[in-house]
Design an enzyme around this catalytic site. Structure first.
Site, PDB file in Angstrom:
ATOM      1  N   GLN A  93      14.963  67.241 107.041  1.00  0.00           N
ATOM      2  CA  GLN A  93      14.082  67.472 108.093  1.00  0.00           C
ATOM      3  C   GLN A  93      14.689  68.268 109.405  1.00  0.00           C
ATOM      4  O   GLN A  93      15.830  68.225 109.477  1.00  0.00           O
ATOM      5  CB  GLN A  93      13.433  66.508 108.590  1.00  0.00           C
ATOM      6  CG  GLN A  93      14.473  65.203 108.857  1.00  0.00           C
ATOM      7  CD  GLN A  93      13.960  63.855 109.108  1.00  0.00           C
ATOM      8  OE1 GLN A  93      13.942  63.417 110.292  1.00  0.00           O
ATOM      9  NE2 GLN A  93      13.150  63.081 108.079  1.00  0.00           N
ATOM     10  N   HIS A 107      13.703  68.631 113.641  1.00  0.00           N
ATOM     11  CA  HIS A 107      13.160  68.130 114.662  1.00  0.00           C
ATOM     12  C   HIS A 107      12.711  69.398 115.723  1.00  0.00           C
ATOM     13  O   HIS A 107      13.923  69.981 116.069  1.00  0.00           O
ATOM     14  CB  HIS A 107      13.464  67.064 115.597  1.00  0.00           C
ATOM     15  CG  HIS A 107      13.706  66.016 114.584  1.00  0.00           C
ATOM     16  ND1 HIS A 107      12.604  65.653 113.678  1.00  0.00           N
ATOM     17  CD2 HIS A 107      15.037  65.306 114.269  1.00  0.00           C
ATOM     18  CE1 HIS A 107      13.187  64.521 113.016  1.00  0.00           C
ATOM     19  NE2 HIS A 107      14.292  64.464 113.078  1.00  0.00           N
ATOM     20  N   GLU A 151      18.265  62.601 118.185  1.00  0.00           N
ATOM     21  CA  GLU A 151      18.679  61.264 117.193  1.00  0.00           C
ATOM     22  C   GLU A 151      20.039  60.963 117.355  1.00  0.00           C
ATOM     23  O   GLU A 151      21.045  61.942 117.351  1.00  0.00           O
ATOM     24  CB  GLU A 151      18.230  61.488 115.910  1.00  0.00           C
ATOM     25  CG  GLU A 151      16.790  61.558 115.542  1.00  0.00           C
ATOM     26  CD  GLU A 151      16.661  61.893 114.180  1.00  0.00           C
ATOM     27  OE1 GLU A 151      15.414  61.584 113.615  1.00  0.00           O
ATOM     28  OE2 GLU A 151      17.475  62.346 113.458  1.00  0.00           O
ATOM     29  N   HIS A 181      18.669  68.086 108.787  1.00  0.00           N
ATOM     30  CA  HIS A 181      19.583  67.084 108.417  1.00  0.00           C
ATOM     31  C   HIS A 181      18.712  66.314 107.513  1.00  0.00           C
ATOM     32  O   HIS A 181      17.447  66.432 107.284  1.00  0.00           O
ATOM     33  CB  HIS A 181      20.045  66.448 109.585  1.00  0.00           C
ATOM     34  CG  HIS A 181      18.819  65.701 110.604  1.00  0.00           C
ATOM     35  ND1 HIS A 181      18.081  66.664 111.360  1.00  0.00           N
ATOM     36  CD2 HIS A 181      18.162  64.723 110.282  1.00  0.00           C
ATOM     37  CE1 HIS A 181      17.091  66.019 112.015  1.00  0.00           C
ATOM     38  NE2 HIS A 181      17.170  64.742 111.300  1.00  0.00           N
ATOM     39  N   ARG A 233       9.427  69.140 107.390  1.00  0.00           N
ATOM     40  CA  ARG A 233      10.326  68.850 106.386  1.00  0.00           C
ATOM     41  C   ARG A 233      10.689  69.953 105.593  1.00  0.00           C
ATOM     42  O   ARG A 233      10.082  71.170 105.719  1.00  0.00           O
ATOM     43  CB  ARG A 233       9.469  67.883 105.451  1.00  0.00           C
ATOM     44  CG  ARG A 233       9.188  66.618 105.967  1.00  0.00           C
ATOM     45  CD  ARG A 233       8.405  65.717 105.250  1.00  0.00           C
ATOM     46  NE  ARG A 233       8.305  64.066 105.854  1.00  0.00           N
ATOM     47  CZ  ARG A 233       7.451  64.240 106.885  1.00  0.00           C
ATOM     48  NH1 ARG A 233       6.507  64.895 107.192  1.00  0.00           N
ATOM     49  NH2 ARG A 233       7.290  62.847 107.356  1.00  0.00           N
TER      50      ARG A 233
HETATM   51 ZN   LIG Z   1      15.784  63.145 111.942  1.00  0.00          ZN
END
Ligand SMILES: [Zn+2]
Length: 432
Positions: A138, A140, A175, A298, A317
């Protein structure tokens, strides 16, 4: 969302004591007056939602934290926070209350004024992940891309639950992942020369044109073309390319091809099977952490870890998924930069048994406190503590104290201002 029956039933110990709110003065007076006669709490032991996603582990949470799994379902994530898709609950006045409802009673008091004004909600979501089967690769979006994308999809009238909805909110999703066990993941693009070497060795006819173009254009644009070319392979071309990949993987002794074969058992015929040859693969050792930049592909492959992120659900995705891939949007939100493998690990700053992980955004902070004896902590915003190895004992000057067992977490509102902690093992602290 899992059914309510799948929520874990934590054993909670809470000691309630009278809080002293005098110091907050006039602005809060109505709220405080109404509270003065009630029992107040500095520490809120949390009951957290377990998400039973199919990629989760059946046994990791039990092994690490003694959380049972009576329904024998995969247990993928434990959510600690106030997100509507899986809000923790706490006990207030003897009643089970959603953490979001508690915070919404008075955001300034619970979150801290600055955080409440800036974010308007608990700005982070804290999770424990138990990955048995790889998650989708994915990307972001950045904050500005999320804002634009969210607004555009709203204008286009794409329903929030529609399969082709990319943006669930207008927020970015930085994240951090902290490994509790060996934790295998992919993060960022390999050097272009390395990608070319892998694909040259494979020598797959269907990919010859794409590879030639990358060889003659070893730039970010060249990598973008190569990546989108792979993702848009279709029909026989895709099938044959994947067949050749697996054929060659089976004959190879290289660990990377062992990984591809493992992934093929989980996601057969998925074009994401090429991804370990394009993205860095890394296995974090317990205690190591990694920051996942916006716009960087990642994927999490295997292991148990903690994850803390901004309060967002924006995911584009890029393979290893049966779900919708919006290649055009994905490419526009991806930075096609090489990411040196030695830049992946996040080095903590250590002092007095505290490992502080520097994070380049202000949505959240994260540290690991090791051995503590009556350590005093000042807080400016709401925080969540998770006991990783054994019990922790929290005390407040009001006289309130609270014991938290291994695998349990506690919400501490901003108005607590200061507490002391004693613990033998590690405690993970998510705060802002
Ligand atoms: Zn992620």
């Amino acid at each position: 969302m899992p059914p309510p029956s799948s929520h874990s039933k934590y054993y909670l110990i809470s000691v309630l004591a009278l809080g002293n709110f005098d110091k907050y003065g006039d602005p809060m007076s109505d709220f405080l007056l109404s509270k003065k006669n009630n029992l107040q709490c500095m520490f809120f032991p949390m009951t957290n939602v377990i998400q039973n996603y199919a990629w989760g582990s059946y046994s990791s949470f039990e092994q690490l934290f003694g959380i049972d799994n009576p329904a024998k379902e995969p247990q993928a994530e434990i959510w600690m926070g106030a997100h509507p898709s899986g809000c923790s609950t706490v006990i207030t006045n003897g009643k089970k209350t959603k953490l979001s409802d508690l915070i919404n009673k008075n955001k300034h008091l619970y979150l801290g004024k600055e955080i409440a004004n800036k974010f308007g909600e608990l700005p982070y979501l804290f999770k424990i992940l138990a990955v048995e089967k790889a998650l989708s690769i994915q990307v972001h979006p950045s904050k500005s891309q999320a804002e634009q994308g969210f607004e555009l999809e709203n204008k286009q009238g794409i329903h929030f639950t529609a399969g082709n909805r990319n943006y669930k909110d207008a927020n970015h999703k930085p994240e951090l992942v902290y490994a509790l066990t060996d934790y295998q993941a992919m993060n960022g693009f390999r050097p272009i020369n390395e990608i070319i070497t892998y694909f040259s060795k494979l020598n797959i006819t269907e990919l010859a044109c794409l590879l030639y173009e990358l060889e003659t254009n070893r730039t970010s644009q060249g990598l973008a073309n190569f990546f989108s070319g792979l993702l848009t392979l279709e029909g026989n071309q895709k099938e044959n390319a994947l067949c050749s990949l697996l054929d060659k993987a089976e004959k190879s002794k290289d660990l990377i091809f062992e990984l591809i074969i493992e992934l093929a058992a989980q996601y057969p015929k998925d074009v994401g099977l090429f991804s370990p040859l394009i993205l860095n693969t890394i296995t974090l050792k317990p205690g190591q952490a990694m920051y996942l930049d916006a716009q960087t592909p990642h994927g999490y492959l295997k292991g148990t870890g903690l994850e803390i992120m901004a309060n967002s659900d924006n995911v584009l995705r890029a393979g290893l998924t049966p779900k919708y891939i919006d290649v055009k949007e994905l490419i526009s939100c991806t930075l096609f930069d090489e990411k040196p493998i030695e830049s992946l690990l996040l080095d903590p700053v250590e002092s007095d048994h505290i490992l502080d992980y520097p994070i380049p955004v202000d949505d959240f902070k994260f540290c690991i406190m090791r051995y503590s004896q009556q350590r005093t902590i000042d807080i400016a915003g709401a925080e969540i503590l998770l006991a990783l190895d054994g019990k922790m004992l929290l005390k407040h000057k009001s006289g309130e104290s609270c014991e938290i067992n291994r695998g349990q977490s506690v919400f501490i509102p901003a108005y607590t201002e200061q507490y002391t902690i004693s613990c033998q093992g590690r405690v993970a602290r998510a705060y802002s």
